[in-house]
Design an enzyme around this catalytic site. Structure first.
Site, PDB file in Angstrom:
ATOM      1  N   ASN A 131       0.831  -0.996   0.064  1.00 50.60           N
ATOM      2  CA  ASN A 131      -0.010  -0.080  -0.007  1.00 50.60           C
ATOM      3  C   ASN A 131       0.867   1.240  -0.066  1.00 50.60           C
ATOM      4  O   ASN A 131       1.328   1.750   1.126  1.00 50.60           O
ATOM      5  CB  ASN A 131      -0.919   0.066   1.165  1.00 50.60           C
ATOM      6  CG  ASN A 131      -1.944   1.050   0.997  1.00 50.60           C
ATOM      7  OD1 ASN A 131      -1.908   2.208   0.500  1.00 50.60           O
ATOM      8  ND2 ASN A 131      -3.024   0.716   1.678  1.00 50.60           N
ATOM      9  N   ASP A 132       1.106   1.831  -1.126  1.00 52.01           N
ATOM     10  CA  ASP A 132       1.914   2.912  -1.396  1.00 52.01           C
ATOM     11  C   ASP A 132       1.536   4.067  -0.292  1.00 52.01           C
ATOM     12  O   ASP A 132       2.429   5.107  -0.242  1.00 52.01           O
ATOM     13  CB  ASP A 132       1.762   3.432  -2.885  1.00 52.01           C
ATOM     14  CG  ASP A 132       2.780   2.934  -3.605  1.00 52.01           C
ATOM     15  OD1 ASP A 132       3.913   2.293  -3.124  1.00 52.01           O
ATOM     16  OD2 ASP A 132       2.614   2.961  -4.826  1.00 52.01           O
ATOM     17  N   CYS A 133       0.291   4.128   0.076  1.00 56.01           N
ATOM     18  CA  CYS A 133      -0.226   5.089   0.766  1.00 56.01           C
ATOM     19  C   CYS A 133      -0.070   4.956   2.132  1.00 56.01           C
ATOM     20  O   CYS A 133      -0.544   5.768   2.715  1.00 56.01           O
ATOM     21  CB  CYS A 133      -1.699   5.447   0.103  1.00 56.01           C
ATOM     22  SG  CYS A 133      -1.597   5.990  -1.836  1.00 56.01           S
TER      23      CYS A 133
END
Ligand code: GLC
Ligand code: GLC
Length: 812
Positions: A482-484
């Site tokens: 999850n890049d975020c």
């Protein structure tokens, strides 16, 4: 509401209403030259790199949407229309866009004239070919005026959009016979030009946009077309275009076929010129000659169809449910191939100027196409692994042209290294090619630092071992999948990127998603070690320790925690005010079957059903964030229900689906898959908005303003993961090291289905029967009539055709 239908026989999606809820696109090309084409013939094309070698101009997020493309204007008296409806938007008596496998066809009919435009990129050719057939289906003579139109991009897709002080002065063209050449910057540093040709004499042309369209007109009413008279303009700067003018006189019933080629040519330095200032057109003429008749064009088109038949033939299912079959047999593998070609670079959501190839994305994409193009998968693995660092960590991205790690983005996404184990093991299971492990592969593209590929996997595994946090769980770094979820970022500056800005990088924030990933792919690594005779005691100890750490510190009572934050506080816990549960750790820990005996997996997935699942799919987290949490980063910036903040991020839904199959819950697994599978959402096209033949990255979640509305179609890890989930874990035909593993997990009421699988050179015709109505378990297996113990079909001789009979039931 639908806007078309699936033609499974022709392997096409047929759009019958041009006003789709969004441009519905297709991709042309599978090698080095690509085109994106919408259902109204909009889009652009490029050679290899959508940023640096863009042939035609495209304006993203324009008003109106999707203008600019390959346009053919037919002027019949005072009426002007296009085979693809746009840009004139003249009402057609008939409109059809047939998006097929690597080609698109536009069928338009108006006032007794019918037209068929077929666009594709022939094999081994750096060009789009447009075959245009115009037929007089009326009973009167027709004198038609045909204008072609494309607009050149000045090669660099980025500077073309911003550097106007230069751009508007440098455009150059040449016109010879029926060919318009685009040679901007050719005399200086470029060794390439483009051309637009037609295989017929022309009655005029235009190459200057202002002359053709007029400063106060638009694509929908170019002044030249309105006047019915070309200006024979030659572009000097401003905006070069290419437009042919052809007078087409047709008796009743008469048909005329024309072939247009939009091509790209490179010349060696010493061969650039024919004479001073005149480009050497030898190669262009050779390319044009290859397709100067409709027979040649049709043969090239047939070649593509043959290729697709072979590629798709590797896995064909017949379940009796046409929607399942068309996803598995046609559209999902097709999307996987496009994702392989494009990574995340060029779609109607990715502008083609941003991202390179993602380390994690490319490894995961591989599981979707390795069965189609194993040789290309092998090369891809070597390319990816060559960018790995010596400590096992990885550049987050690399550039396709240079194949080097992208230093601007850097690394420190701690899930990255483990995905290499997934891709390599998938490759070996498909091909049996163990030699890849012995291949010498550099670190950071430095040949003086190289080990065999197996050594890269060891370092991938050890990277996690060497980067554990206070609970013995993996440190997250900048983010995991999850890049975020940016637990070390603490960003308060709107001008910086969450993904690249300086991080605090404390050694506290840990990820339960990586923990599950480590157990799952760690076991895969152990298996590879065993088969190479490498001692596995230490690795197994590390995996056992991770399982213990998850059970002791990663379980929240009813589900797996998501992480520990910078301060060591739990993320994704019932203690939290928002985002009490996340999908990723439920998916990965259940795929890894952590705590299955104690019932943790079942409980976790029941919690998913209760809290995360909704009609349109499974949301990422719940409740959605409504406040910015600085210690969580970008995830809490999105409005509720979108993207990583409680959107249905389709990429991770299959992790839960596969987790369900580990529990043997066949109904649930298939049900979740159907919620996001595009063919099952076709009826809701008005809401879903995106193409009903390919997955979208995201569908707005239950907390969104408009639940069920999708965005970001085509380039997403969703394609590969759903391919794995449906073909291997639900339908249960899984490549293994020693043969094809048969391990279906289907609804109880399925009584029979068939799969044809081509595997390591042999064909397996597999019939699965379920007389006692179970979800899972193989009670008997026979290969060519001979009973086989267990559920692995041993590898059969190359070129053999084999019957495999499977009976589901009590495995004991
Ligand atoms: C995007 C990225 C992918 C990432 C996902 C979740 O799809 O390409 O790498 O894992 O978002 O943030
Ligand atoms: C943004 C997107 C995310 C994507 C990332 C890639 O954060 O929300 O989906 O993975 O950019 O850089």
């Amino acid at each position: 509401m639908k806007f078309g239908y699936f033609d499974d026989e022709a392997r096409e999606y047929v759009i019958t209403e041009p006003k789709t809820p969004y441009p519905w696109i297709n991709y042309l090309g599978n090698e080095e030259f690509f085109g994106l084409v919408s259902n109204t013939a909009g889009g652009y094309c490029f050679y290899k790199d959508a940023k640096f070698r863009r042939l035609t101009r495209y304006r993203f997020n324009n008003v109106p949407m999707d203008v600019g493309g390959r346009y053919y204007y037919i002027k019949d008296g005072d009426t002007v229309w296009n085979p693809g409806w746009k840009p004139t938007q003249t009402d057609l008596d008939k409109y059809e866009c047939r998006h097929g496998l690597s080609y698109s066809k536009f069928i338009g009919e108006k006032d007794g004239v019918s037209s068929e435009l077929t666009c594709f990129v022939p094999k081994g050719t750096n060009a789009e070919v447009h075959k245009l057939a115009i037929e007089n289906v009326s009973d009167v003579q027709k004198s038609l005026k045909l204008f072609s139109f494309i607009e050149w991009c000045l090669w660099n897709g980025m500077s073309d959009m911003e550097n106007f002080q230069r751009n508007l002065s440098c455009g150059e063209v040449e016109i010879e016979d029926s060919v318009i050449y685009h040679k901007t910057e050719y005399k200086e540093r470029r060794d390439h030009f483009a051309f637009f040709s037609v295989n017929a004499p022309i009655n005029g042309f235009d190459t200057d946009r202002e002359n053709f369209i007029g400063l106060y007109n638009g694509f929908e009413n170019p002044q030249v077309v309105e006047a019915g008279m070309p200006r024979n303009s030659v572009a000097h700067g401003w905006s070069p275009i290419a437009s042919h003018y052809i007078e087409v006189d047709l008796a009743p019933g008469e048909k005329r076929e024309l072939v247009f080629i939009l091509g790209y040519i490179e010349n060696a330095q010493e061969e650039k010129w024919e004479s001073k200032g005149v480009i050497n057109k030898t190669k262009a003429k050779a390319m044009i000659a290859n397709f100067d008749t409709t027979e040649k064009v049709d043969a090239a088109l047939a070649e593509i169809a043959t290729d697709w038949k072979r590629l798709l033939g590797v896995y064909q299912v017949s379940t009796g449910d046409e929607k399942i079959d068309r996803m598995v047999n046609i559209w999902n593998p097709y999307q996987c191939m496009v994702t392989f070609n494009m990574s995340r670079s060029a779609s109607f959501f990715e502008s083609g100027i941003g991202r390179g190839m993602g380390f994690r994305d490319s490894n995961q994409d591989l599981i979707g196409f390795v069965h189609q193009v194993p040789e290309r998968a092998r090369q891809r693995i070597i390319d990816i692994a060559s960018t790995q660092f010596e400590d096992g960590s990885a550049y987050h991205q690399y550039q396709p042209l240079t194949k080097r790690g992208n230093a601007d983005i850097g690394g420190d996404f701690n899930d990255d290294p483990l995905w290499l184990i997934l891709s390599v093991s998938a490759y070996i299971k498909e091909t049996g090619d163990w030699s890849i492990l012995d291949e010498s592969v550099p670190y950071d593209n430095d040949a003086s630092k190289a080990t065999d590929l197996f050594g890269h996997l060891t370092r991938s595994f050890n990277f996690t071992v060497n980067n554990l946090g206070p609970h013995g769980l993996p440190l997250i770094g900048r983010a995991d999948w999850n890049d975020c979820l940016n637990l070390n970022c603490f960003s308060s500056d709107p001008n910086e990127s969450f993904q690249t800005t300086n991080n605090k990088m404390g050694r506290t924030a840990e990820s339960l998603m990586i923990a599950g990933q480590f157990v799952l792919y760690g076991r895969e690594y152990v298996e590879l070690c065993k088969r190479r005779g490498v001692d596995t005691a230490e690795a197994e100890k590390q995996i056992d320790a991770m399982i213990e750490a998850v059970k002791n510190y990663g379980w929240d009572g009813d589900w797996f925690l998501r992480a520990y934050d910078y301060y060591g506080k739990p993320v994704g816990s019932k203690e939290n005010e928002e985002a009490q549960i996340f999908i990723e750790s439920q998916g990965f820990c259940t795929m890894a079957e952590i705590g299955k005996e104690e019932g943790l997996c079942e409980k976790a997935l029941d919690s998913v059903a209760e809290r995360l699942a909704c009609e349109h799919g499974i949301v990422l987290n719940n409740p959605a964030f409504t406040k910015y949490v600085i210690e969580y980063g970008e995830i809490s910036t999105y409005p509720a229900g979108y993207k990583e903040n409680a959107g249905i991020f389709c990429h991770n839904n299959p992790w839960v689906i596969i987790g369900e199959t580990k529990l043997g819950r066949g109904e649930k697994a298939l049900d979740y898959w159907k919620r996001i599978a595009p063919a099952f959402r076709e009826e809701k096209s008005e809401l879903h908005k995106m193409e009903p033949y390919v997955y979208s990255q995201m569908i707005a979640g239950k907390d969104a303003f408009k639940p069920g509305e999708a965005k970001n179609s085509w380039l997403t890890g969703t394609a590969a993961w759903n391919w794995a989930a449906i073909s291997q874990d639900i339908l249960g035909i899984k490549p293994g090291y020693d043969g094809l593993i048969i391990d279906p997990c289907v609804p109880k009421d399925w009584n029979k289905y068939k799969v044809t699988r081509e595997y390591r050179g042999a064909i397996y015709n597999i019939t699965i029967k379920n007389p006692s109505g179970v979800c899972k378990g193989v009670s008997s297996l026979a290969v060519n009539g001979e009973p086989v113990q267990g559920n692995v079909v041993p590898i059969q001789a190359a070129d053999s055709v084999n019957d495999v009979d499977v009976i589901l039931g009590d495995a004991s």
